[in-house]
Design a protein around this motif. Structure first.
Motif, PDB file in Angstrom:
ATOM      1  N   UNK A 291      28.202 -79.306  80.978  1.00  0.00           N
ATOM      2  CA  UNK A 291      29.365 -78.801  81.714  1.00  0.00           C
ATOM      3  C   UNK A 291      29.530 -79.484  83.067  1.00  0.00           C
ATOM      4  N   UNK A 292      30.772 -79.555  83.523  1.00  0.00           N
ATOM      5  CA  UNK A 292      31.066 -80.155  84.825  1.00  0.00           C
ATOM      6  C   UNK A 292      30.449 -79.357  85.968  1.00  0.00           C
ATOM      7  N   UNK A 293      30.365 -78.038  85.800  1.00  0.00           N
ATOM      8  CA  UNK A 293      29.963 -77.148  86.881  1.00  0.00           C
ATOM      9  C   UNK A 293      28.876 -76.206  86.380  1.00  0.00           C
ATOM     10  N   UNK A 294      27.823 -76.051  87.167  1.00  0.00           N
ATOM     11  CA  UNK A 294      26.779 -75.113  86.815  1.00  0.00           C
ATOM     12  C   UNK A 294      27.242 -73.676  86.909  1.00  0.00           C
ATOM     13  N   UNK A 295      26.461 -72.773  86.345  1.00  0.00           N
ATOM     14  CA  UNK A 295      26.868 -71.379  86.233  1.00  0.00           C
ATOM     15  C   UNK A 295      27.184 -70.733  87.569  1.00  0.00           C
ATOM     16  N   UNK A 296      26.477 -71.101  88.616  1.00  0.00           N
ATOM     17  CA  UNK A 296      26.675 -70.488  89.930  1.00  0.00           C
ATOM     18  C   UNK A 296      27.174 -71.478  90.970  1.00  0.00           C
ATOM     19  N   UNK A 297      27.634 -72.644  90.525  1.00  0.00           N
ATOM     20  CA  UNK A 297      28.009 -73.698  91.468  1.00  0.00           C
ATOM     21  C   UNK A 297      29.469 -73.583  91.891  1.00  0.00           C
ATOM     22  N   UNK A 298      29.751 -74.178  93.033  1.00  0.00           N
ATOM     23  CA  UNK A 298      31.119 -74.337  93.519  1.00  0.00           C
ATOM     24  C   UNK A 298      31.191 -75.695  94.188  1.00  0.00           C
ATOM     25  N   UNK A 299      32.354 -76.322  94.137  1.00  0.00           N
ATOM     26  CA  UNK A 299      32.553 -77.627  94.764  1.00  0.00           C
ATOM     27  C   UNK A 299      33.924 -77.648  95.409  1.00  0.00           C
ATOM     28  N   UNK A 300      34.144 -78.618  96.280  1.00  0.00           N
ATOM     29  CA  UNK A 300      35.487 -78.853  96.792  1.00  0.00           C
ATOM     30  C   UNK A 300      36.352 -79.440  95.682  1.00  0.00           C
ATOM     31  N   UNK A 301      37.588 -78.992  95.614  1.00  0.00           N
ATOM     32  CA  UNK A 301      38.503 -79.487  94.582  1.00  0.00           C
ATOM     33  C   UNK A 301      38.606 -81.005  94.663  1.00  0.00           C
ATOM     34  N   UNK A 302      38.782 -81.525  95.873  1.00  0.00           N
ATOM     35  CA  UNK A 302      38.958 -82.963  96.037  1.00  0.00           C
ATOM     36  C   UNK A 302      37.774 -83.761  95.554  1.00  0.00           C
TER      37      UNK A 302
ATOM     38  N   UNK B 259      36.342 -72.693  93.097  1.00  0.00           N
ATOM     39  CA  UNK B 259      36.197 -71.356  92.535  1.00  0.00           C
ATOM     40  C   UNK B 259      37.244 -70.401  93.095  1.00  0.00           C
ATOM     41  N   UNK B 260      37.555 -70.497  94.383  1.00  0.00           N
ATOM     42  CA  UNK B 260      38.495 -69.565  94.996  1.00  0.00           C
ATOM     43  C   UNK B 260      39.940 -69.983  94.808  1.00  0.00           C
ATOM     44  N   UNK B 261      40.238 -71.280  94.941  1.00  0.00           N
ATOM     45  CA  UNK B 261      41.637 -71.704  94.860  1.00  0.00           C
ATOM     46  C   UNK B 261      42.103 -71.964  93.437  1.00  0.00           C
ATOM     47  N   UNK B 262      41.183 -72.310  92.519  1.00  0.00           N
ATOM     48  CA  UNK B 262      41.550 -72.595  91.140  1.00  0.00           C
ATOM     49  C   UNK B 262      40.538 -71.945  90.198  1.00  0.00           C
ATOM     50  N   UNK B 263      40.465 -70.619  90.195  1.00  0.00           N
ATOM     51  CA  UNK B 263      39.413 -69.934  89.432  1.00  0.00           C
ATOM     52  C   UNK B 263      39.453 -70.210  87.935  1.00  0.00           C
ATOM     53  N   UNK B 264      40.646 -70.361  87.368  1.00  0.00           N
ATOM     54  CA  UNK B 264      40.729 -70.621  85.931  1.00  0.00           C
ATOM     55  C   UNK B 264      40.105 -71.975  85.587  1.00  0.00           C
ATOM     56  N   UNK B 265      40.356 -72.973  86.427  1.00  0.00           N
ATOM     57  CA  UNK B 265      39.765 -74.289  86.189  1.00  0.00           C
ATOM     58  C   UNK B 265      38.254 -74.241  86.398  1.00  0.00           C
ATOM     59  N   UNK B 266      37.807 -73.478  87.385  1.00  0.00           N
ATOM     60  CA  UNK B 266      36.365 -73.351  87.611  1.00  0.00           C
ATOM     61  C   UNK B 266      35.670 -72.728  86.407  1.00  0.00           C
ATOM     62  N   UNK B 267      36.277 -71.697  85.830  1.00  0.00           N
ATOM     63  CA  UNK B 267      35.677 -71.070  84.639  1.00  0.00           C
ATOM     64  C   UNK B 267      35.582 -72.059  83.487  1.00  0.00           C
ATOM     65  N   UNK B 268      36.641 -72.827  83.294  1.00  0.00           N
ATOM     66  CA  UNK B 268      36.623 -73.803  82.210  1.00  0.00           C
ATOM     67  C   UNK B 268      35.617 -74.913  82.477  1.00  0.00           C
ATOM     68  N   UNK B 269      35.460 -75.288  83.747  1.00  0.00           N
ATOM     69  CA  UNK B 269      34.531 -76.365  84.088  1.00  0.00           C
ATOM     70  C   UNK B 269      33.075 -75.964  83.870  1.00  0.00           C
ATOM     71  N   UNK B 270      32.793 -74.673  83.728  1.00  0.00           N
ATOM     72  CA  UNK B 270      31.422 -74.228  83.431  1.00  0.00           C
ATOM     73  C   UNK B 270      31.087 -74.386  81.941  1.00  0.00           C
ATOM     74  N   UNK B 271      32.106 -74.767  81.171  1.00  0.00           N
ATOM     75  CA  UNK B 271      31.916 -74.944  79.732  1.00  0.00           C
ATOM     76  C   UNK B 271      32.229 -76.377  79.307  1.00  0.00           C
ATOM     77  N   UNK B 272      33.351 -76.908  79.818  1.00  0.00           N
ATOM     78  CA  UNK B 272      33.827 -78.221  79.377  1.00  0.00           C
ATOM     79  C   UNK B 272      33.051 -79.357  80.035  1.00  0.00           C
ATOM     80  N   UNK B 273      33.011 -80.486  79.328  1.00  0.00           N
ATOM     81  CA  UNK B 273      32.245 -81.639  79.790  1.00  0.00           C
ATOM     82  C   UNK B 273      33.100 -82.676  80.510  1.00  0.00           C
ATOM     83  N   UNK B 274      34.427 -82.577  80.404  1.00  0.00           N
ATOM     84  CA  UNK B 274      35.325 -83.497  81.098  1.00  0.00           C
ATOM     85  C   UNK B 274      36.370 -82.686  81.847  1.00  0.00           C
ATOM     86  N   UNK B 275      36.952 -83.307  82.875  1.00  0.00           N
ATOM     87  CA  UNK B 275      37.961 -82.585  83.656  1.00  0.00           C
ATOM     88  C   UNK B 275      39.260 -82.428  82.866  1.00  0.00           C
ATOM     89  N   UNK B 276      39.629 -83.432  82.098  1.00  0.00           N
ATOM     90  CA  UNK B 276      40.803 -83.277  81.225  1.00  0.00           C
ATOM     91  C   UNK B 276      40.594 -82.108  80.271  1.00  0.00           C
TER      92      UNK B 276
END
Length: 468
Positions: free
Chosen positions: A139-150, A184-201
């Motif tokens: 996954x792009x993002x770990x279970x408890x991770x957060x990153x800057x969107x940019x 996580x705060x500004x785009x929560x739906x994308x953050x949830x998906x990034x904890x499962x998906x392997x690519x940003x697309x």
């Protein structure tokens, strides 16, 4: 516990008013609710004014119709509760543009706040990096991770996608920069998906699929007559006693309840209540919590805010494109960061005399010195920049208005959601009859603030012994 309950709501914005309505609906009959608002008017950043005889929003313009997780948004639910559903109107023009190399280009479809789910569709405004969005085996993002969107989007799609798409779209909402704002705060739906998906697309497509929208379904709505009607209706439905120009200067635990110190420092008043909903920005909340709940105060007190100005111009019969407005990347070097063509976007605002109402948002985080200019200078700069972007001299305005919102838009850095969750958990443990609500904690936008206020009210009802 005295009977009936006495609950103070500190802050008369839409989060506080939503808390008051939820308390009235679910707390025991006879509950006494008082709303304390420091300024002279309720509504916070929901404020309807008038320019050239037309009702114009001087703050928030609209609300999302659907919740990102599915179903109608909390704002629509509140509108229905208040009997205002027949006043909902939708944009008649939905296409917006980006300023790229000084000119306007339509915003590509298929993105999630500018993050593309199809790289081919964004090539009209930005060139995605080739072969950077690879499957790394996890996954792009770990279970408890957060990153800057940019940071995430630059690594996967390159600089142009961030600078020309994501940054202006996030900036239009937060007046901040994608490189600083929490995924996580500004785009929560994308953050949830990034904890499962392997690519940003893949993550963008998964987030879009999780909340499908039927073709033709409106994304945004507002109220004919202005969003101040929502404020007035909520205040009335809450049955609360409303005290404006009433600054709450101190909270003191007293037995099982609270004592509020209200009013001027030289002549304060004291009010005892059973519970408090604190629906003010994070910094004043932290000041009130200092010495009472220091862990919570520290958890929310570091949040920074951006200041903005909204400049509305009434223009006689200008040649405007058939667009709802445009967004401006910071790389374009303009003072304006976004503009809305009110009388094009909203059919109910169109006038038979052809007068156009145009609003520009000015100010980004870290550029507050630009907002020190006088109103006339800001308006003249906006008029000049709009003319340059549109490629034609606009007529001189016949009326205008400058609304300044100092320190109004929270800047959620990575880890914000975790810090707030910990702060709230500490508060519930030590002082369960005190709850936080508002944009300083849960995100911006009317639906988020409505939901936040309602959740805080439910926490208070539970702490005091349950609903009627």
């Amino acid at each position: 516990m005295r009977t009936p309950w006495r609950v103070a709501v500190v802050g008369g914005g839409i989060a506080g008013l939503s808390a008051a309505v939820r308390l009235r609906d679910h707390a025991p009959a006879g509950t006494e609710i008082t709303v304390y608002e420091q300024s002279g008017a309720l509504g916070g950043k929901l404020r309807t004014g008038e320019v050239a005889g037309s009702a114009v929003e001087f703050g928030a313009e609209s609300f999302l119709m659907r919740d990102p997780a599915g179903g109608e948004s909390a704002a629509v639910t509140l509108v229905r509760r208040l009997g205002l559903a027949d006043r909902i109107v939708h944009p008649t023009v939905g296409q917006a543009a980006l300023v790229v190399d000084g000119g306007l280009r339509p915003i590509p479809g298929g993105t999630l706040v500018g993050v593309p789910g199809d790289l081919e569709r964004v090539t009209t405004v930005a060139r995605p990096a080739a072969d950077a969005d690879t499957d790394g085996g996890g996954p792009l993002l770990g279970a408890d991770d957060d990153v800057a969107v940019g940071a995430l989007v630059r690594a996967r799609f390159g600089d142009e996608v961030v600078d020309r798409l994501v940054d202006p779209m996030l900036g239009g909402v937060y007046a901040g920069r994608a490189d600083d704002l929490s995924l996580v705060t500004t785009m929560p739906a994308l953050a949830r998906a990034a904890r499962v998906e392997h690519t940003l697309v893949g993550a963008v497509r998964a987030a879009q699929a999780a909340a499908p929208r039927a073709p033709g379904t409106p994304v945004f709505g507002t109220l004919a007559g202005g969003l101040s009607t929502l404020v007035d209706a909520a205040a009335t439905a809450s049955g609360a006693t409303v005290r404006t120009n009433a600054t709450v200067r101190e909270l003191t635990p007293v037995g099982d309840g609270w004592r509020l110190t209200v009013g001027p420092t030289r002549d304060p008043g004291y009010v005892d209540v059973d519970a408090v909903v604190l629906a003010v920005p994070a910094r004043p909340a932290a000041r009130l919590l200092a010495g009472i709940a220091d862990e919570t105060a520290a958890g929310v007190g570091g949040l920074d805010y951006a200041s903005v100005a909204l400049v509305t111009l009434a223009l006689p019969e200008p040649a405007l494109p058939e667009l709802s407005g445009f967004l401006v990347p910071s790389t374009e070097g303009l003072l304006v960061k976004a503009s809305t063509f009110f009388t094009t976007k909203w059919g109910h605002l169109r006038r038979p005399d052809g007068l156009a109402l145009v609003r520009a948002s000015v100010g980004r985080y870290g550029e507050e010195e630009q907002l020190q200019r006088p109103d006339a200078d800001l308006a003249a700069t906006v008029h000049r920049e709009l003319s340059a972007v549109l490629g034609t001299p606009l007529p001189a305005p016949v009326a205008g208005h400058v609304q300044r919102w100092g320190g109004s838009l929270p800047q959620y850095t990575p880890g914000h959601a975790h810090r707030v969750a910990a702060a709230r958990a500490a508060l519930r443990s030590s002082h369960p009859t005190l709850a936080l609500a508002g944009a300083g904690y849960d995100g911006v936008g009317i639906p988020v603030c409505v939901r936040s206020g309602g959740t805080a009210a439910e926490e208070i009802i539970t702490a005091l012994g349950g609903s009627a």
